[in-house]
Design an enzyme around this catalytic site. Structure first.
Site, short mmCIF file in Angstrom:
data_model
loop_
_atom_site.label_atom_id
_atom_site.label_comp_id
_atom_site.label_asym_id
_atom_site.label_seq_id
_atom_site.Cartn_x
_atom_site.Cartn_y
_atom_site.Cartn_z
N HIS A 444 0.84 -1.31 -0.04
CA HIS A 444 0.01 0.20 0.06
C HIS A 444 0.86 1.21 -0.18
O HIS A 444 2.07 1.12 0.15
CB HIS A 444 -0.85 -0.10 1.20
CG HIS A 444 -0.05 0.05 2.45
ND1 HIS A 444 0.61 -1.04 2.99
CD2 HIS A 444 0.13 1.02 3.40
CE1 HIS A 444 1.26 -0.59 4.06
NE2 HIS A 444 0.96 0.77 4.55
N ASP A 446 0.93 5.18 1.95
CA ASP A 446 0.09 5.73 3.16
C ASP A 446 -0.68 6.82 3.02
O ASP A 446 -1.48 7.07 3.86
CB ASP A 446 1.38 6.07 4.07
CG ASP A 446 1.93 4.70 4.87
OD1 ASP A 446 1.42 3.60 4.71
OD2 ASP A 446 3.13 4.98 5.55
N HIS A 515 4.73 -0.13 -0.16
CA HIS A 515 5.31 -0.79 0.76
C HIS A 515 4.42 -1.77 1.65
O HIS A 515 3.27 -1.67 1.31
CB HIS A 515 6.13 0.08 2.02
CG HIS A 515 5.24 0.83 2.55
ND1 HIS A 515 4.70 1.94 2.18
CD2 HIS A 515 4.58 0.71 3.91
CE1 HIS A 515 3.87 2.54 3.19
NE2 HIS A 515 3.62 1.68 4.12
N ARG A 525 5.76 -9.25 16.73
CA ARG A 525 6.79 -8.12 16.06
C ARG A 525 6.30 -6.80 16.58
O ARG A 525 4.97 -6.49 16.28
CB ARG A 525 6.77 -8.40 14.54
CG ARG A 525 7.31 -7.09 13.68
CD ARG A 525 6.76 -7.32 12.35
NE ARG A 525 7.46 -6.67 11.22
CZ ARG A 525 7.25 -5.25 10.88
NH1 ARG A 525 6.10 -4.60 11.41
NH2 ARG A 525 7.89 -4.63 9.90
O1 LIG Z 1 5.13 -1.97 10.46
C1 LIG Z 1 5.89 -1.80 9.42
O2 LIG Z 1 6.73 -2.19 9.17
C2 LIG Z 1 5.13 -1.01 8.46
C3 LIG Z 1 3.74 -0.58 8.71
C4 LIG Z 1 2.85 0.20 7.68
O3 LIG Z 1 3.43 -0.03 6.47
C5 LIG Z 1 1.73 0.75 8.13
O4 LIG Z 1 1.24 0.61 9.31
O5 LIG Z 1 1.26 1.61 7.07
FE LIG Z 2 2.41 2.08 5.54
#
Ligand SMILES: O=C(O)CCC(=O)C(=O)O
Ligand SMILES: [Fe+2]
Length: 575
Positions: A444, A446, A515, A525
């Site tokens: 996606h 952001d 990403h 995690r």
């Molecule tokens: O946790 C991550 O490495 C990325 C999370 C992410 O891209 C998001 O929450 O928009």
């Molecule tokens: Fe993100």
């Protein structure tokens, strides 16, 4: 351009000093609760033996009382009595409730009526200085003690406490602009109105420009002042730069605006739901606590305590070239091992299930549990004594370190502001041997919505105001969970970032930075996700509220400390 244009003032009414009806100001509100009745009455009972100073004081008391209760016959009688005494200096009789800055304001007005512009300047400049001091004093009185009650009342009390204290501070301007029983609207800005005219009259054009700019800060739509601005701009040697508002007014204005927004925010969005703070049995007896976290929970020293002593250095690990794309980087050193453990512990005890937006429990994949902790919740829990305030503060500090670096890395001239801070953990729910074909977080961008045709729509419900993103990782003791930069929605990876404690991945929030997160096949995690904006109206108000709450707790504990010191001191004396 006439003087009239430069001159346009708010209405100001003075106490009228006509013969006969003298000393009774206009617009008097009936108020019988002032103490002046008694003072004046007692003094009058003392008759002519009183000292001259006392008579002066008594006359002023009577005058003050009359300013609130003009129809009081007793006080009118008293006042007449004093006025007729031989030793009284009638022109020194004053309203005892008028504050210094108000007196200066009124004197400035008188000077203005007599066209003594140097005096106008002096009085209004000094009145402003005194006003800001009085304002600060008034605000301090709003910092009442925090009332600790039962848990449920306590949560309500927190909301009330902050809203009350903010509202009280917001009322200061109103309180301070109350003179002679009347509310002077536009009190503070009007100083700059008078000043700009006085500066103009004495030829201090640059000063006049600053006063214009300051007035416009409060009333950007004021037509007279806008015309004045044009007029000054047409003069030789005047440039746009001369219209810089004075610093203390800017500070006042920005703070006032932020507080108003915060109050609205608290009113509209901040739901204090007591249910939310009750941990489930499962949460209480969580079995997946990492050992370092467990050690901290038990009050033992973490293995890595020494690392804290080493100053953490931030080092750039990967740039655009290594990451195969633009406006992205990876850097290490944003948290020490001990700090990561503290934040992991915070997430462990305080995060709630869901994505933090609309309560979706498994927003991205049903194979993982998704939990998050917002800044506001961290602060409230600290206030409740359920989490250590230092850990909530650490969350603020580590995220700020990340923001600061992103701002510098991308060489942003405008302030990069937080728009959302979220401490997030993703925990694998299934057997690690079951093969997964999904992602923990699909590819996606952001700030736009990725479409099947590969385009990205920058419109709602996307968070279009997000300009930059960063994630600080807190651990690496899990399987899978790599961060990936991708080429398109089919997750063709172009770069991989392996999470580890203190590592930050930063990037611009648009289509150029698609990403995602690979599936977490075992373990938990945790990461501190941050989104930033350049648009002030989208800044994270919950974070500001959290900052206030945390500061408040720290101030409280500082006070407790001081009290202890005093009692120790007394003990020593007693011995
Ligand atoms: O946790 C991550 O490495 C990325 C999370 C992410 O891209 C998001 O929450 O928009
Ligand atoms: Fe993100």
């Amino acid at each position: 351009m006439s003087n009239d244009q430069v001159h346009s003032f708010p209405r100001l009414q003075f106490p009228v000093q006509e013969e006969g009806s003298s000393w009774i100001p206009y617009n008097i509100l009936a108020n019988t609760s002032t103490g002046y009745n008694t003072i004046a009455h007692q003094e009058s009972g003392g008759g002519v033996r009183e000292q001259v100073g006392n008579i002066q004081q008594a006359a002023s008391s009577a005058y003050t009382f009359l300013s609130w209760n003009p129809n009081s016959e007793v006080m009118q009688y008293n006042f007449k009595y004093y006025s007729n005494l031989e030793n009284i200096e009638i022109d020194k009789v004053k309203n005892l409730e008028t504050r210094t800055f108000q007196e200066l304001y009124l004197m400035g007005n008188e000077a203005y009526n007599s066209k003594k512009y140097h005096e106008v300047m002096h009085y209004f400049e000094t009145a402003l200085e005194e006003y800001f001091v009085a304002e600060e004093e008034c605000r301090l009185l709003c910092e009442g003690p925090f009332d600790r009650n039962s848990l449920q009342d306590f949560i309500v009390a927190i909301a009330n406490h902050f809203a009350f204290s903010l509202k009280c501070k917001q009322n200061c301007a109103e309180k301070l602009s109350f003179m002679y029983g009347e509310q002077y609207k536009n009190y503070l800005p009007s100083h700059y109105h008078y000043l700009q005219f006085a500066y103009f009259k004495v030829g201090e054009i640059k000063q006049a420009c600053r006063a214009v700019a300051t007035y416009l800060l409060f009333h950007g739509d004021d037509n007279t002042m806008k015309r004045n601005r044009q007029f000054y701009l047409s003069l030789e040697g005047v440039t746009e730069e001369d219209f810089t508002p004075v610093e203390e007014a800017v500070v006042y204005f920005n703070r006032d605006k932020a507080e108003k927004e915060l109050l609205n925010y608290i009113k509209e969005y901040y739901k204090f739901d007591p249910e939310e703070f009750e941990f489930t049995e499962e949460e209480k007896s969580e079995s997946t606590i990492p050992s370092a976290v467990e050690a901290l929970r038990n009050g033992q020293k973490s293995k890595n305590t020494m690392e804290k002593l080493e100053e953490n250095k931030i080092t750039l690990v990967m740039g655009e070239k290594e990451l195969n794309g633009s406006r992205r980087f990876v850097a290490d050193g944003f948290a020490t091992a001990e700090e990561c453990n503290h934040l992991l512990y915070l997430a462990q005890v305080a995060a709630v299930n869901g994505d933090g937006y609309n309560g979706k429990k498994s927003p991205h994949t049903q194979h993982e549990r998704f939990e998050g902790l917002t800044m506001g919740r961290a602060a409230i829990l600290a206030k409740l004594g359920l989490v250590d305030v230092d850990k909530a503060k650490l969350l603020l500090e580590v995220s700020e370190k990340g923001r600061d670096y992103v701002q510098k890395y991308f060489k942003l001239k405008d302030d990069l502001l937080f728009t959302y801070t979220h401490l997030v953990c993703r925990t694998a729910l299934r057997d690690p041997n079951i093969e997964r074909f999904d992602l923990s977080h699909p590819v996606h961008a952001d700030n736009c919505l990725l479409q099947t045709d590969g385009s990205c729509l920058k419109e709602k419900p996307a968070f279009t105001y997000r300009d930059y993103s960063a994630v600080i990782y807190l651990n690496d003791d899990f399987q899978g969970g790599d961060f990936i930069f991708a080429k398109d929605k089919n997750s063709i990876q172009v770069a991989v970032v392996k999470p580890k404690c203190g590592r930050l991945v930063g990037f611009s929030a648009g289509f150029e930075n698609l990403h995602g997160v690979q599936a977490i096949t075992s373990g938990r995690r945790c990461a501190l996700a941050m989104w930033y904006t350049l648009d002030h109206s989208y800044r994270e108000k919950e974070r500001e509220l959290a900052q206030e709450i945390i500061q408040d707790i720290l101030n409280e504990s500082l006070n407790d400390q001081t009290e202890t010191d005093v009692s120790n001191f007394e003990n020593i004396k007693l011995k």
